[in-house]
Design a protein around this motif. Structure first.
Motif, PDB file in Angstrom:
ATOM      1  N   MET A   1       0.858  -1.118  -0.120  1.00 11.35           N
ATOM      2  CA  MET A   1       0.028  -0.023  -0.003  1.00 11.35           C
ATOM      3  C   MET A   1       0.846   1.220  -0.004  1.00 11.35           C
ATOM      4  O   MET A   1       1.632   1.556   1.071  1.00 11.35           O
ATOM      5  CB  MET A   1      -0.882   0.064   1.187  1.00 11.35           C
ATOM      6  CG  MET A   1      -1.653   1.339   1.428  1.00 11.35           C
ATOM      7  SD  MET A   1      -2.695   1.430   2.798  1.00 11.35           S
ATOM      8  CE  MET A   1      -1.524   1.476   4.270  1.00 11.35           C
ATOM      9  N   ALA A   2       0.824   2.179  -1.092  1.00 10.30           N
ATOM     10  CA  ALA A   2       1.732   3.086  -1.143  1.00 10.30           C
ATOM     11  C   ALA A   2       0.756   4.568  -0.955  1.00 10.30           C
ATOM     12  O   ALA A   2      -0.110   4.680  -1.467  1.00 10.30           O
ATOM     13  CB  ALA A   2       2.160   3.257  -2.588  1.00 10.30           C
ATOM     14  N   LEU A   3       1.286   5.231  -0.004  1.00  8.34           N
ATOM     15  CA  LEU A   3       0.627   6.464   0.407  1.00  8.34           C
ATOM     16  C   LEU A   3       1.380   7.493   0.011  1.00  8.34           C
ATOM     17  O   LEU A   3       2.566   7.742   0.310  1.00  8.34           O
ATOM     18  CB  LEU A   3       0.309   6.653   1.944  1.00  8.34           C
ATOM     19  CG  LEU A   3      -0.646   5.530   2.458  1.00  8.34           C
ATOM     20  CD1 LEU A   3      -0.720   5.761   4.165  1.00  8.34           C
ATOM     21  CD2 LEU A   3      -2.028   5.576   2.232  1.00  8.34           C
ATOM     22  N   THR A   4       0.638   8.690  -0.654  1.00  4.68           N
ATOM     23  CA  THR A   4       1.242   9.764  -1.044  1.00  4.68           C
ATOM     24  C   THR A   4       0.687  11.152  -0.747  1.00  4.68           C
ATOM     25  O   THR A   4      -0.562  10.950  -0.605  1.00  4.68           O
ATOM     26  CB  THR A   4       1.717   9.814  -2.555  1.00  4.68           C
ATOM     27  OG1 THR A   4       0.636   9.633  -3.219  1.00  4.68           O
ATOM     28  CG2 THR A   4       2.754   8.790  -2.796  1.00  4.68           C
ATOM     29  N   LEU A   5       1.118  12.101  -0.705  1.00  2.00           N
ATOM     30  CA  LEU A   5       0.514  13.377  -0.249  1.00  2.00           C
ATOM     31  C   LEU A   5       0.880  14.290  -1.221  1.00  2.00           C
ATOM     32  O   LEU A   5       1.932  14.426  -1.891  1.00  2.00           O
ATOM     33  CB  LEU A   5       1.014  13.922   1.141  1.00  2.00           C
ATOM     34  CG  LEU A   5       0.386  13.208   2.273  1.00  2.00           C
ATOM     35  CD1 LEU A   5       1.309  14.005   3.765  1.00  2.00           C
ATOM     36  CD2 LEU A   5      -1.003  13.612   2.492  1.00  2.00           C
ATOM     37  N   ALA A  12       3.462  26.292   0.196  1.00  2.00           N
ATOM     38  CA  ALA A  12       4.403  25.661   0.829  1.00  2.00           C
ATOM     39  C   ALA A  12       4.744  24.159   0.465  1.00  2.00           C
ATOM     40  O   ALA A  12       5.738  23.775   0.330  1.00  2.00           O
ATOM     41  CB  ALA A  12       4.392  25.842   2.249  1.00  2.00           C
ATOM     42  N   LEU A  13       3.517  23.517   0.665  1.00  2.00           N
ATOM     43  CA  LEU A  13       3.538  22.024   0.218  1.00  2.00           C
ATOM     44  C   LEU A  13       2.795  22.172  -1.169  1.00  2.00           C
ATOM     45  O   LEU A  13       1.767  22.368  -1.077  1.00  2.00           O
ATOM     46  CB  LEU A  13       2.654  21.314   1.207  1.00  2.00           C
ATOM     47  CG  LEU A  13       2.414  19.707   0.961  1.00  2.00           C
ATOM     48  CD1 LEU A  13       3.733  19.060   0.857  1.00  2.00           C
ATOM     49  CD2 LEU A  13       1.589  19.074   1.865  1.00  2.00           C
ATOM     50  N   ASP A  14       3.777  22.188  -2.054  1.00  2.00           N
ATOM     51  CA  ASP A  14       3.319  22.420  -3.557  1.00  2.00           C
ATOM     52  C   ASP A  14       2.521  20.925  -4.047  1.00  2.00           C
ATOM     53  O   ASP A  14       2.193  19.982  -3.375  1.00  2.00           O
ATOM     54  CB  ASP A  14       4.145  22.599  -4.352  1.00  2.00           C
ATOM     55  CG  ASP A  14       5.800  21.707  -4.573  1.00  2.00           C
ATOM     56  OD1 ASP A  14       5.326  20.406  -4.219  1.00  2.00           O
ATOM     57  OD2 ASP A  14       6.467  22.152  -4.817  1.00  2.00           O
ATOM     58  N   SER A  15       2.303  20.972  -5.383  1.00  2.00           N
ATOM     59  CA  SER A  15       1.522  19.848  -6.011  1.00  2.00           C
ATOM     60  C   SER A  15       2.411  18.572  -6.137  1.00  2.00           C
ATOM     61  O   SER A  15       1.855  17.722  -6.719  1.00  2.00           O
ATOM     62  CB  SER A  15       0.951  20.386  -7.203  1.00  2.00           C
ATOM     63  OG  SER A  15       1.864  20.767  -8.102  1.00  2.00           O
ATOM     64  N   ALA A  16       3.718  18.501  -5.780  1.00  2.00           N
ATOM     65  CA  ALA A  16       4.543  17.285  -6.082  1.00  2.00           C
ATOM     66  C   ALA A  16       4.138  16.222  -5.314  1.00  2.00           C
ATOM     67  O   ALA A  16       3.567  16.318  -4.027  1.00  2.00           O
ATOM     68  CB  ALA A  16       6.058  17.787  -6.024  1.00  2.00           C
ATOM     69  N   SER A  17       4.055  15.049  -5.582  1.00  2.00           N
ATOM     70  CA  SER A  17       3.702  13.672  -4.942  1.00  2.00           C
ATOM     71  C   SER A  17       4.844  13.632  -4.236  1.00  2.00           C
ATOM     72  O   SER A  17       5.920  13.436  -4.651  1.00  2.00           O
ATOM     73  CB  SER A  17       3.421  12.788  -6.017  1.00  2.00           C
ATOM     74  OG  SER A  17       3.042  11.545  -5.175  1.00  2.00           O
ATOM     75  N   ARG A  18       4.778  13.275  -2.540  1.00  2.00           N
ATOM     76  CA  ARG A  18       5.622  13.082  -1.815  1.00  2.00           C
ATOM     77  C   ARG A  18       5.179  11.922  -0.826  1.00  2.00           C
ATOM     78  O   ARG A  18       3.841  12.012  -0.335  1.00  2.00           O
ATOM     79  CB  ARG A  18       5.986  14.200  -0.734  1.00  2.00           C
ATOM     80  CG  ARG A  18       6.657  15.577  -1.607  1.00  2.00           C
ATOM     81  CD  ARG A  18       6.933  16.519  -0.797  1.00  2.00           C
ATOM     82  NE  ARG A  18       7.679  17.677  -1.300  1.00  2.00           N
ATOM     83  CZ  ARG A  18       7.269  18.651  -2.079  1.00  2.00           C
ATOM     84  NH1 ARG A  18       5.769  18.439  -2.180  1.00  2.00           N
ATOM     85  NH2 ARG A  18       7.873  19.291  -2.673  1.00  2.00           N
ATOM     86  N   ALA A  19       6.092  10.941  -0.578  1.00  2.00           N
ATOM     87  CA  ALA A  19       5.699   9.963   0.488  1.00  2.00           C
ATOM     88  C   ALA A  19       5.850  10.855   1.772  1.00  2.00           C
ATOM     89  O   ALA A  19       6.349  11.520   2.225  1.00  2.00           O
ATOM     90  CB  ALA A  19       6.753   8.732   0.480  1.00  2.00           C
ATOM     91  N   ASP A  68      -2.287   4.159  -3.442  1.00  2.00           N
ATOM     92  CA  ASP A  68      -2.073   3.428  -4.611  1.00  2.00           C
ATOM     93  C   ASP A  68      -2.364   4.422  -5.853  1.00  2.00           C
ATOM     94  O   ASP A  68      -3.417   3.860  -6.601  1.00  2.00           O
ATOM     95  CB  ASP A  68      -2.651   2.090  -4.652  1.00  2.00           C
ATOM     96  CG  ASP A  68      -2.000   1.219  -3.571  1.00  2.00           C
ATOM     97  OD1 ASP A  68      -0.685   1.417  -3.382  1.00  2.00           O
ATOM     98  OD2 ASP A  68      -2.776   0.376  -2.922  1.00  2.00           O
ATOM     99  N   ALA A  69      -2.122   5.775  -5.810  1.00  2.00           N
ATOM    100  CA  ALA A  69      -2.395   6.583  -6.964  1.00  2.00           C
ATOM    101  C   ALA A  69      -4.014   6.999  -7.026  1.00  2.00           C
ATOM    102  O   ALA A  69      -4.322   7.782  -8.004  1.00  2.00           O
ATOM    103  CB  ALA A  69      -1.932   6.111  -8.149  1.00  2.00           C
ATOM    104  N   VAL A  70      -4.875   6.405  -6.195  1.00  2.00           N
ATOM    105  CA  VAL A  70      -6.152   6.945  -6.113  1.00  2.00           C
ATOM    106  C   VAL A  70      -6.448   7.762  -4.849  1.00  2.00           C
ATOM    107  O   VAL A  70      -6.197   7.567  -3.840  1.00  2.00           O
ATOM    108  CB  VAL A  70      -7.122   5.544  -5.762  1.00  2.00           C
ATOM    109  CG1 VAL A  70      -8.491   5.867  -5.648  1.00  2.00           C
ATOM    110  CG2 VAL A  70      -6.831   4.541  -7.072  1.00  2.00           C
ATOM    111  N   ARG A  71      -6.918   8.853  -5.146  1.00  2.00           N
ATOM    112  CA  ARG A  71      -7.388   9.906  -4.087  1.00  2.00           C
ATOM    113  C   ARG A  71      -8.315   9.189  -3.124  1.00  2.00           C
ATOM    114  O   ARG A  71      -9.433   9.039  -3.537  1.00  2.00           O
ATOM    115  CB  ARG A  71      -7.804  11.248  -4.759  1.00  2.00           C
ATOM    116  CG  ARG A  71      -7.746  12.353  -3.912  1.00  2.00           C
ATOM    117  CD  ARG A  71      -8.150  13.710  -4.372  1.00  2.00           C
ATOM    118  NE  ARG A  71      -9.602  13.853  -4.819  1.00  2.00           N
ATOM    119  CZ  ARG A  71     -10.091  14.916  -5.227  1.00  2.00           C
ATOM    120  NH1 ARG A  71      -9.068  16.136  -5.473  1.00  2.00           N
ATOM    121  NH2 ARG A  71     -11.223  14.873  -5.423  1.00  2.00           N
TER     122      ARG A  71
END
Length: 647
Positions: A1-5, A12-19, A68-71
């Motif tokens: 299970m991969a979680l990203t923000l 400050a927290l931009d639109s880049a995907s980060r763990a 897993d890439a699903v919001r």
């Protein structure tokens, strides 16, 4: 299970995907709750050796969580909090916007803190409220609202959009409101009914996805066997109580919901209903005189064999036949009473063409109010003169009677008396008639208020007939030609004549099967109607100021509420191993347990909240009604505001 923000571009927290680990997040919890804030919270290190690498989002910027890439969540940073060795970040879902924004609608071009909802389905009302929120710029969309239950009209005032949404959702007791975060764009609001939910059965055990602990209990106090909706029909003070019901009563399971009635509010509008019955309406002057001169009805009663009423042109008093005297009215303005020829000639008092003489009230003595005079152009009816030609002879007809003469004096109060015969007076008894005259050279009003109005405006007689054997001092049994429908004549004036006198009352109840009309007052014996007497149910004029009517429940609402409360809800907690947002533990599902007693295996319990603890790798499902609807019993489940009482 991969979680990203992901954050928001330019923040400050931009639109880049980060763990989460890259943001120095020590713990992270996602909570989804029906009719409350969905939230994502975490604690990030800021004061250790790597603290400078921590990125803290800006206040009110957007943050999204992906699995897993699903919001699986999207919201706005509400209140980042600094602590000695880190910062606590809380991101709230769209309910945060709904509860901080006041509900308004446009009334006469201006914003008012209220909205009027017509009789409509819950789905239609929620759509109206949410569209209004969207128009005010709130970041939400509308998804699928499964709530096709029609509810009464309502007025919602001085509340937030969240309060308004929750107020409508309370009617759907077998549904759960939830937000769908999948896809892109704003989250969408959904309401799913229990019968339409997918079912998840969770097994007791210690493996991933299994239930490690639980505590649940049935809420039998929320099961209804009968629903009664109380309300009022009619308007104002004339409204009567009514009930719409479904189901069979049982102790502790009968739910009584007040849809409308005086008990729903401390203050009702001023209710002024003016009702004026028609006492008589006639185009015959003699009838108008009979009722318009006080005491004349009694005079005619006492001397019914020797006195009658007439209004005509008299050319010869001897045309009055037999032993009777007549009341006559007439004379043009410049007539004189002296007539040496012995003949008396006079034009009759007339009622103008197209007009009807009308008297009002139960006794004929009511003065019409200003609204009736103005609306119908009423005019007083006046007479030139009125007189009674009474027998004056002691030996030939009509025979003089002292008591009758005195009664005429009392009723007519004449201002002039003269005598007449066909020839100049001579001999005993030559003056055959005495004319007792009430003079009114410029036109006089009668004793009681008598009015002229257009004939087409006079209400017609509703029904007339002869009273039957069931008639008493407090009720008249109408003729068989009367209506057979209960309540038909309620509120109408009914009149009857006894011993020559006209009496009246209102009909307060009507039983169609027996044709019995209950009178507003029980009559004294000398006034009471009796079998065989004629009666009339007349029309009336009415107007209402400050009028109001009560809200009535839509057809089938009691049955719909009963169906939604005929199952047993469960309250409690289920702890599940694993914190995956895999769709098997969502607010849009109903839950069973396996490996436990049979009742829990098919309970179909609804969730009020679901909490995913990603650090502890657990999921907690809290069962029961939403917190703001957790009334505990049937009694208070559908309480409404006082505004939702009157139409």
């Amino acid at each position: 299970m991969a979680l990203t923000l992901k954050g928001q571009a330019g923040m400050a927290l931009d639109s880049a995907s980060r763990a989460p680990a890259l943001l120095k997040i020590r713990d992270m919890v996602l909570r989804k709750e029906a009719l409350a804030d969905d939230s994502l919270s975490w604690t990030a290190r800021t004061e250790d050796l790597l603290g400078g690498e921590t990125i803290l989002p800006d206040l009110e910027q957007t943050v999204s969580l992906y699995q897993d890439a699903v919001r699986v969540f999207h919201g706005h940073v509400s209140d980042p909090r600094d602590m000695p060795y880190g910062a606590r970040v809380t991101v709230l879902g769209p309910w945060w916007w709904l509860r901080r924004t006041q509900l308004t609608s446009t009334v006469s071009g201006s914003e008012r803190p209220t909205i009027d909802l017509p009789e409509a389905t819950v789905a239609a009302n929620l759509t109206t409220i949410l569209n209004r929120a969207i128009a005010k710029g709130l970041p939400i969309k509308i998804g699928t609202i499964d709530a096709a239950v029609t509810i009464p009209p309502q007025q919602l005032s001085e509340m937030s959009f969240a309060d308004a949404v929750a107020d409508q959702c309370k009617w759907i007791t077998d549904g759960v409101a939830w937000w769908d975060y999948s896809g892109t764009g704003y989250p969408s609001f959904n309401l799913t009914r229990r019968d339409d939910m997918d079912e998840t059965t969770l097994a007791k055990g210690n493996a991933a996805g299994e239930v490690t602990d639980f505590e649940v209990a049935p809420m039998s106090e929320l099961v209804a066997s009968r629903v009664e909706l109380t309300y009022m029909t009619g308007s104002g003070s004339d409204a009567v109580a009514a009930v719409q019901a479904a189901g069979t009563a049982a102790a502790g399971k009968t739910q009584v919901v007040a849809i409308s009635g005086p008990e729903r509010t401390e203050v009702l509008p001023t209710d002024f209903t003016d009702r004026l019955p028609v006492f008589i309406s006639t185009t015959t002057p003699a009838t108008a005189l009979k009722f318009g001169i006080r005491g004349l009805q009694k005079l005619l009663q006492d001397y019914s064999g020797t006195l009658s009423v007439g209004v005509n042109s008299i050319t010869d008093p001897y045309t009055v036949a037999g032993n009777k005297a007549k009341i006559l009215s007439g004379r043009t303005e410049y007539d004189t009473w002296n007539n040496g020829t012995g003949n008396f000639s006079s034009g009759a008092t007339a009622i103008p063409g197209g007009k009807t003489v009308v008297m009002f009230g139960l006794d004929g003595n009511a003065t019409p109010p200003d609204w009736l005079v103005a609306n119908y152009g009423l005019q007083k009816w006046t007479i030139k003169d009125c007189y009674i030609a009474d027998g004056n002879s002691g030996s030939s007809t009509p025979v003089f009677d002292f008591n009758r003469r005195q009664a005429i004096f009392d009723a007519l109060r004449p201002t002039l008396i003269f005598y007449s015969s066909t020839n100049p007076p001579s001999g005993a008894g030559a003056f055959t008639y005495a004319f007792l005259v009430r003079q009114a050279y410029q036109g006089a009003e009668l004793d009681l208020p008598v009015w002229l109005m257009d004939s087409g405006s006079v209400p017609a007689t509703v029904h007339s007939g002869t009273a039957r054997s069931g008639t008493t001092a407090s009720a008249i049994q109408l003729a068989t030609t009367a209506s057979a429908v209960d309540g038909t004549y309620v509120g109408s004036p009914i009149f009857w004549t006894k011993d020559g006198i006209r009496y009246g009352a209102y009909v307060t109840a009507y039983v169609g099967s027996t044709r019995t009309a209950t009178l507003s007052t029980s009559q004294q014996t000398e006034h009471a109607p009796a079998n065989g007497q004629t009666y009339e149910i007349n029309g009336y004029f009415s107007t209402t100021e400050g009028s109001y009517s009560y809200i009535v429940p839509p057809a089938g609402l009691a049955s719909a509420l009963l169906a939604m409360q005929s199952w047993t809800p469960y309250a409690g907690r289920i702890d599940r191993k694993g914190a995956s947002c895999d769709g098997l533990a969502g607010l849009d599902r109903k839950f069973n347990l396996s490996g436990v007693r049979s009742g829990l295996q098919t309970m179909g319990a609804l969730a009020k909240s679901i909490t995913y603890d990603f650090r502890a790798k657990t999921t907690t499902i809290e069962l029961g009604p939403p917190s703001r609807h957790d009334f505990g019993t049937l009694a208070q489940r559908f309480r409404q505001s006082p505004q939702s009482n009157l139409a």
